[in-house]
Scaffold this active site. Structure first.
Site, mmCIF file in Angstrom:
data_model
loop_
_atom_site.group_PDB
_atom_site.id
_atom_site.type_symbol
_atom_site.label_atom_id
_atom_site.label_comp_id
_atom_site.label_asym_id
_atom_site.label_seq_id
_atom_site.Cartn_x
_atom_site.Cartn_y
_atom_site.Cartn_z
ATOM 1 N N CYS B 102 0.834 -1.201 0.000
ATOM 2 C CA CYS B 102 0.000 0.000 0.000
ATOM 3 C C CYS B 102 0.867 1.248 0.000
ATOM 4 C CB CYS B 102 -0.871 0.062 1.249
ATOM 5 S SG CYS B 102 -1.869 -1.366 1.563
ATOM 6 N N CYS B 175 -17.104 48.666 36.662
ATOM 7 C CA CYS B 175 -15.771 48.459 36.097
ATOM 8 C C CYS B 175 -14.834 47.833 37.130
ATOM 9 C CB CYS B 175 -15.187 49.748 35.544
ATOM 10 S SG CYS B 175 -15.212 51.107 36.710
ATOM 11 N N HIS B 454 -12.300 55.424 37.154
ATOM 12 C CA HIS B 454 -12.625 54.318 36.262
ATOM 13 C C HIS B 454 -11.504 53.279 36.327
ATOM 14 C CE1 HIS B 454 -14.345 52.162 33.016
ATOM 15 N NE2 HIS B 454 -13.350 52.405 32.179
#
Lengths: 95, 502
Positions: B102, B175, B454
Site C-alpha cells: 500500500c 468596572c 474608572h
C-alpha cells in the site's frame, strides 16, 4: 567530532537506557512547548492544500523535516545538550 | 491506501497472527526493551543491516517477515522488499506498521495496545514514569467520540488566535468587577482548572455557587464569541453573598478581588474560615502563601516567630514628603522592589508598643520583620494608592516602576538551619539558589480621583500579547505601555513550576 566517538557515545546511551530517558524528556518538552501542535497544524494545512489522496508519508516527511528542526525551541536544544554533556562526563571511559 | 481508516490493510490482515508475533518481538527487543539484556542487544541490532547507518534521520524499518533492518534514508528497506517480496515492516522510530504494497503506514488498535503496554513496562524498568505519565496524550473514549461527533465545530488555537479575549458590559459602575474578571480569566492556573472542569459543586444549588459561575464565565471567555459578555449572574451572586459590595456605587477593585477569592474559597470548600490550613480548594492551591513574622526582643535578642497566611500583599508607596524631593534619587521612578524592600525591612515597634518577650519574660522594645515563608503560585500586589487616615483621604499617584519578570528570592525567609551554618556553605545548594521568579500577567489601573474614577486592566493573553480591557473595549497594547502605567493591582504568576513532592 569523529564518527567513531559519536558511535561509542550513542551505544553507551542505548545500553544504559539513557537514550530512552532523553527521548521521553524530549517528547515531554516538545509537547509542553506547543511544538508538536504547531507542527501538526503545518501538516494539516499541507494536506488540506494538496488533498489527502495526493500526498504520501515520504513527501510529507520531507516537507516537515525542515520546519520541524527549525522550530525546536532553543531552550529545549540547550537542555538536551546539557543532559548529554553530563552523561558523557559521568562516563569518562567513553572518551 | 488502507482499506479503512485506523484498521489493517488486507495485505497485513491476511497474515495477522504471524505479523503480530514478530511485531511483539521487535517491540520488546528494538523499540521498548524491558531489560538490560535487551538494551545491550539493541546496541548491536539498531542499525541498517546494509549500510550500517544509525540515528533517527535514517528512519530504520525492521522487516516483520524475516530478520532484517533497513534504512529509508538510502532506500535499503525498500530494496529489501523488492528482493525478498516481504511487504510488512515496522518503523523503529515510532513502532508503526508499514505495508509496502500500500506504501502506507497502518494503524491497528490491538497492535497499538501491545506497543503502549511495552512502553509502560520500559518506563517502569527505567523509572521514566515522571515523563510518561506527566503528559498523557488524550485518547478519546467511546462516549467522548460520540460527543465530538455531535459537536462538529472545531477551533484551532495558535499564538495568534484571540481566544480568551472578551469585553464585559458595564452594568452601572461595575468596572471594578470587570477589571478583576479580566485578570482572573487570564490567570493560567485558574484557566486550566476551570476549562478542564475540575470543579465539583458541593452547594445545594449550582445557581447559588460562585465557583460554578466562575466556571461558566471561563467557558464564555474561551468560547470564541466576539461580542461582549454580560456578567449579571456573577454580580448578582456577589451582591447576595457580599452585602458590602451591593448597590450601584463605585467600589474598590481590590476589595472586590478579595471578596471574590473569599467567596470562591467558601463555596468550593464549604468552610467560612479564609485560608484554613489543609484546605485544598483551588483558591488556596493558587493564591495562598505565608508570611513569616519575626519579633526580636531588643534586650535579649530572642526571636519569636509566627507564620501568617496571605492571599495578597498590600504595599505602602512611601511618603511624597518635601524631604524626599530634595534627594537626587527621587528623580528616579520608585520601584516595586523598593516597596518590597520596605515591606520586608525590620521595623522598630517603638517604646509605646512593648511586647512581652517569652525568653526574658519581660516587656521590652522589639523589632518586627516580615518575610515570605511560602510563595503562592500567583502573587498579587496591592499598591496602596488610596490613603485613609483620620485627617485626610487622598489618592497617591506616585509612579511605581514594576518589572515584567520579578525575582522574589531576596524577600524570602532565611531557612532555619542557615542561621548557625556558615552562610557561604549553603549558597551552593541548588534548592536555595533556584530563583523565585514571577512573570507579570495582569495589571489593574485606576484613573481619576478618590471620589470618582474608572478601572481598566491590562492582561497578557499570549506569551507576548498584551491587551487593554476597558469594559466592552479590548485593544492591543505594547509591553512598554503596560510597564509605564499607574498600576493599582499587579498580578504575577510563578514562572517555573516544580513537580509536587510526594
Amino acid at each position: 567530532m569523529n564518527q567513531e566517538l559519536s558511535n561509542r557515545i550513542r551505544q553507551k546511551l542505548v545500553a544504559t537506557g539513557e537514550e530512552e530517558r532523553l527521548k521521553e524528556l524530549l517528547k515531554t518538552r516538545l509537547l509542553s512547548s506547543g511544538w508538536r501542535d504547531e507542527l501538526s497544524a503545518v501538516a494539516r494545512e499541507y494536506l488540506k492544500a494538496k488533498g489527502v489522496q495526493h500526498v504520501d508519508v515520504e513527501e510529507l516527511q520531507n516537507v516537515l523535516l525542515v520546519e520541524a528542526r527549525k522550530s525546536i525551541p532553543d531552550t529545549v536544544k540547550k537542555e538536551l545538550l546539557v543532559e548529554i554533556r553530563d552523561f558523557v562526563m559521568q562516563h569518562e571511559g567513553i572518551l | 491506501m488502507a482499506d479503512r481508516p485506523g484498521g489493517l490493510c488486507s495485505h497485513i490482515a491476511e497474515q495477522r497472527d504471524l505479523v503480530m508475533e514478530s511485531y511483539k518481538i521487535v517491540i520488546s527487543f528494538l523499540i521498548s526493551p524491558e531489560s538490560r539484556e535487551n538494551l545491550e542487544k539493541r546496541v548491536q541490532r539498531f542499525k541498517c543491516y546494509t549500510c550500517e547507518s544509525v540515528g533517527a534521520r535514517c528512519r530504520l524499518h525492521a522487516c516483520l517477515q524475516c530478520c532484517y533492518v533497513g534504512c529509508r534514508l538510502y532506500n535499503h528497506s525498500q530494496e529489501h522488499h523488492e528482493e525478498s517480496n516481504h511487504h510488512v515492516a515496522i518503523s523503529l522510530s515510532h513502532g508503526v506498521l508499514y505495508c509496502y504494497l500500500c506504501a502506507e503506514y497502518v494503524h491497528d488498535y490491538e497492535f497499538d495496545i501491545i506497543a503502549i503496554k511495552a512502553r509502560q513496562r520500559l518506563a517502569d524498568f527505567l523509572d521514566l514514569n515522571e515523563f510518561v505519565r506527566s503528559v498523557p496524550l488524550w485518547n478519546p473514549k467511546y462516549g467522548e467520540l460520540e460527543l465530538l461527533s455531535l459537536q462538529p465545530k472545531r477551533m484551532r488555537v495558535d499564538s495568534k488566535t484571540p481566544i480568551g479575549l472578551r469585553g464585559l458590559y458595564n452594568l452601572g459602575n461595575t468596572c471594578f468587577m470587570n477589571c478583576i474578571i479580566q485578570c482572573l480569566t487570564h490567570t493560567p492556573f485558574l484557566r486550566e482548572y476551570f476549562l478542564s472542569q475540575q470543579h465539583k459543586c458541593i452547594r445545594s444549588s449550582p445557581a447559588d455557587c460562585l465557583v460554578c459561575e466562575m466556571c461558566s464565565i471561563f467557558q464564555e471567555f474561551y468560547s470564541g464569541k466576539i461580542f461582549p459578555h454580560v456578567p449579571t449572574r456573577l454580580l448578582y451572586l456577589v451582591w447576595t453573598h457580599a452585602q458590602h459590595l451591593a448597590g450601584y456605587e463605585q467600589q474598590d477593585a481590590h476589595e472586590f478581588f478579595m471578596a471574590t477569592l473569599n467567596l470562591v474559597h467558601k463555596h468550593a470548600s464549604g468552610t467560612d474560615i479564609p485560608y484554613s490550613g489543609g484546605c485544598n480548594c483551588i483558591i488556596d492551591v493558587i493564591f495562598t502563601g505565608s508570611l513569616q513574622s519575626d519579633v526580636v526582643c531588643q534586650s535579649c535578642h530572642g526571636v519569636s516567630t509566627t507564620i501568617e497566611p496571605f492571599w495578597d500583599i498590600s504595599l505602602d508607596l512611601g511618603q511624597q514628603t518635601a524631604g524626599d524631593s530634595r534627594k537626587p534619587r527621587s528623580l528616579d521612578r520608585k520601584k516595586l522592589t523598593d516597596c518590597l524592600e520596605n515591606f520586608t525591612r525590620a521595623e522598630h515597634l517603638g517604646s509605646a508598643a512593648k511586647i512581652k518577650c517569652s525568653k526574658c519574660n519581660s516587656y521590652q522594645e522589639s523589632t518586627k520583620q516580615l518575610t515570605f515563608k511560602k510563595l503562592p503560585l500567583v502573587v498579587s500586589f496591592h499598591l496602596k494608592r488610596f490613603e485613609h487616615s483620620k485627617l485626610l483621604h487622598k489618592k497617591v499617584s506616585t509612579p511605581i516602576a514594576f518589572p515584567q519578570q520579578l525575582d522574589l528570592s531576596p524577600y524570602m525567609a532565611k531557612p532555619e538551619e542557615q542561621e548557625e551554618a556558615d552562610p557561604t556553605s549553603t549558597s551552593h545548594d541548588p534548592s536555595f539558589s533556584r530563583p523565585h521568579t514571577y512573570s507579570l500577567f495582569g495589571v489593574v489601573i485606576h484613573q481619576g480621583t478618590l471620589q470618582t474614577g474608572h478601572y481598566t486592566a491590562y492582561i497578557r493573553q499570549s506569551p507576548n500579547g498584551w491587551f487593554k480591557c476597558d469594559d466592552c473595549e479590548i485593544k492591543t497594547a505594547t509591553i512598554e505601555e503596560v510597564l509605564n502605567c499607574e498600576a493599582y493591582l499587579l498580578f504575577y504568576h510563578k514562572k517555573y513550576i516544580e513537580y509536587a513532592v510526594e
